[in-house]
Each structure stands twice: as structure tokens, then as C-alpha cells.
Motif scaffolding. Structure first.
Motif, PDB file in Angstrom:
ATOM      1  N   ARG A  40       2.344   9.066  -0.392  1.00  0.00           N
ATOM      2  CA  ARG A  40       3.425   7.912  -0.573  1.00  0.00           C
ATOM      3  C   ARG A  40       2.458   6.831  -0.223  1.00  0.00           C
ATOM      4  NH1 ARG A  40       7.219  10.849   2.951  1.00  0.00           N
ATOM      5  NH2 ARG A  40       5.916  10.744   4.759  1.00  0.00           N
ATOM      6  N   VAL A  41       1.123   6.982   0.753  1.00  0.00           N
ATOM      7  CA  VAL A  41       0.228   6.358   1.388  1.00  0.00           C
ATOM      8  C   VAL A  41      -0.447   5.611  -0.278  1.00  0.00           C
ATOM      9  CG1 VAL A  41      -2.762   6.127   2.316  1.00  0.00           C
ATOM     10  CG2 VAL A  41      -0.269   6.513   3.667  1.00  0.00           C
ATOM     11  N   THR A  42      -1.333   6.128  -1.275  1.00  0.00           N
ATOM     12  CA  THR A  42      -1.316   6.059  -2.045  1.00  0.00           C
ATOM     13  C   THR A  42      -0.588   5.045  -3.347  1.00  0.00           C
ATOM     14  OG1 THR A  42      -3.151   7.829  -1.360  1.00  0.00           O
ATOM     15  CG2 THR A  42      -2.899   7.282  -3.692  1.00  0.00           C
ATOM     16  N   ARG A  43       0.653   6.183  -3.243  1.00  0.00           N
ATOM     17  CA  ARG A  43       1.424   4.737  -4.099  1.00  0.00           C
ATOM     18  C   ARG A  43       1.483   3.593  -3.332  1.00  0.00           C
ATOM     19  NH1 ARG A  43       6.762   7.725  -5.552  1.00  0.00           N
ATOM     20  NH2 ARG A  43       7.073   5.968  -6.613  1.00  0.00           N
ATOM     21  N   ALA A  44       0.909   2.782  -2.113  1.00  0.00           N
ATOM     22  CA  ALA A  44       1.859   2.295  -1.963  1.00  0.00           C
ATOM     23  C   ALA A  44       0.093   1.552  -2.078  1.00  0.00           C
ATOM     24  CB  ALA A  44       1.880   1.825  -0.296  1.00  0.00           C
ATOM     25  N   GLU A  45      -1.265   1.996  -1.940  1.00  0.00           N
ATOM     26  CA  GLU A  45      -2.649   1.051  -2.240  1.00  0.00           C
ATOM     27  C   GLU A  45      -2.520   0.919  -3.557  1.00  0.00           C
ATOM     28  OE1 GLU A  45      -4.469   3.083   1.117  1.00  0.00           O
ATOM     29  OE2 GLU A  45      -4.992   3.540  -0.215  1.00  0.00           O
ATOM     30  N   ARG A  46      -2.414   2.021  -4.903  1.00  0.00           N
ATOM     31  CA  ARG A  46      -2.226   1.508  -5.697  1.00  0.00           C
ATOM     32  C   ARG A  46      -1.320   2.496  -7.075  1.00  0.00           C
ATOM     33  NH1 ARG A  46      -8.434   4.656  -6.644  1.00  0.00           N
ATOM     34  NH2 ARG A  46      -7.670   2.144  -8.863  1.00  0.00           N
TER      35      ARG A  46
END
Length: 177
Positions: A40-46
């Protein structure tokens, strides 16, 4: 030594196998909430889309689709691995370190395959959904809780008894295939 060249395609769709360094570990399913949070964190950033996924004790398979103008899947995997490792360390879970003092949770590399057409996508998605059966974790694919098979069944794309018998063949980056 042969230099492996990755196929960086902006907006591409890729099948990945990502593996823990310790193939006897069950840390991915033991800490699946931390792994989901890292995604989730990665998808929000990239941003990226997940078209199919299965999380097994020591490795995972994903079909990932990138935005039209972006081809950096390596950066996304680096971020996912890092976020998960740091969340795991913060939770107090023991993680080995290598000779340089770095966390030694993941294998350094990952296996990637560019999805070329609908038939290739279907073959890879079937492999992903059947993988828990292949590894002897369940008798039927629907029994494995950490799989995108469940939304496929809810959407009517696959029947609930899909993957209960038979075998999906192919080499998809795992040792021993």
C-alpha cells in the motif's frame, strides 16, 4: 558470465517471482499484514496495479501493471522489500544480517517476465493461483487465503472449484522448476 537485461516497458505488465533468502521461512504469511502495508505504501508513492497475486510462506508471485509513462518496476520492488523489512524489524521480529550488517531477508534479485498478450496473461495468472496447490499447501486453490483467486471467483471469472485437481506446468523463476 551472461549479463541479464531486464525488459523495461513503460506501461508494461509483468509477472514477478520475489523470494526470501531463507527458503524455509514462513515470514511472508506470518506477517502478511506488514507485507500488505508495504504494498500500500509503495502504491501510494509510485502507483501500479496488481492483476494477480499469491503470497506463499517464502516467496510471492505478482502480475503488476505499470502506468503508461513508467517502466521502473525495480524501484517499486526495492521499496516494497525495504518497507516490509523495516516494518518487520520495528515489530521486533528477528531478522538476520549479512556480513555488511545489512538485513538479509530477501534474495537480492527477482525474476521478471513481460506479459505479451492475453494468453500469456492467462497462463501466468493460472500459475499464480495454482501455486499453493503446486507447493502442497492446500488441496484446492480456493483454500489458500493469500491469493487473488478469491476476487476472480467473486467476479465470476473463475469457478470456485478451479484448480482443485490437475497441474499447471511451466517454468516461472522458481528453483526446482
Amino acid at each position: 558470465m551472461v549479463r541479464y537485461r531486464r525488459n523495461f516497458v513503460p506501461g508494461g505488465m509483468f509477472f514477478f517471482t520475489v523470494t526470501l533468502d531463507d527458503r524455509m521461512s514462513s515470514v511472508l504469511v506470518d506477517h502478511v499484514d506488514e507485507l500488505r502495508s508495504a504494498f500500500r505504501v509503495t502504491r501510494a508513492e509510485r502507483p501500479f496495479e496488481i492483476d494477480a497475486i499469491v503470497i506463499l510462506p517464502d516467496h510471492l508471485h505478482v502480475i503488476m501493471r505499470l502506468p503508461d509513462s513508467d517502466s521502473d518496476f525495480s524501484g517499486r520492488w526495492k521499496r516494497i522489500k525495504s518497507a516490509f523489512t523495516h516494518r518487520l524489524a520495528a515489530s521486533g521480529a528477528p531478522i538476520c544480517r549479512n556480513h555488511r550488517g545489512e538485513y538479509a531477508l530477501w534474495q537480492r534479485r527477482f525474476w521478471e517476465h513481460t506479459i505479451r498478450n492475453d494468453a500469456d496473461f492467462e497462463r501466468c495468472a493460472d500459475y499464480i493461483h495454482y501455486n499453493p496447490v503446486k507447493h502442497g499447501l492446500v488441496a484446492a486453490a480456493i483454500e489458500w487465503p493469500y491469493s487473488s483467486l478469491h476476487p476472480y471467483v467473486r467476479a465470476g471469472i473463475l469457478p470456485p472449484d478451479w484448480g482443485g485437481a490437475g497441474e499447471i506446468s511451466g517454468s516461472f523463476g522458481e528453483r526446482g522448476d
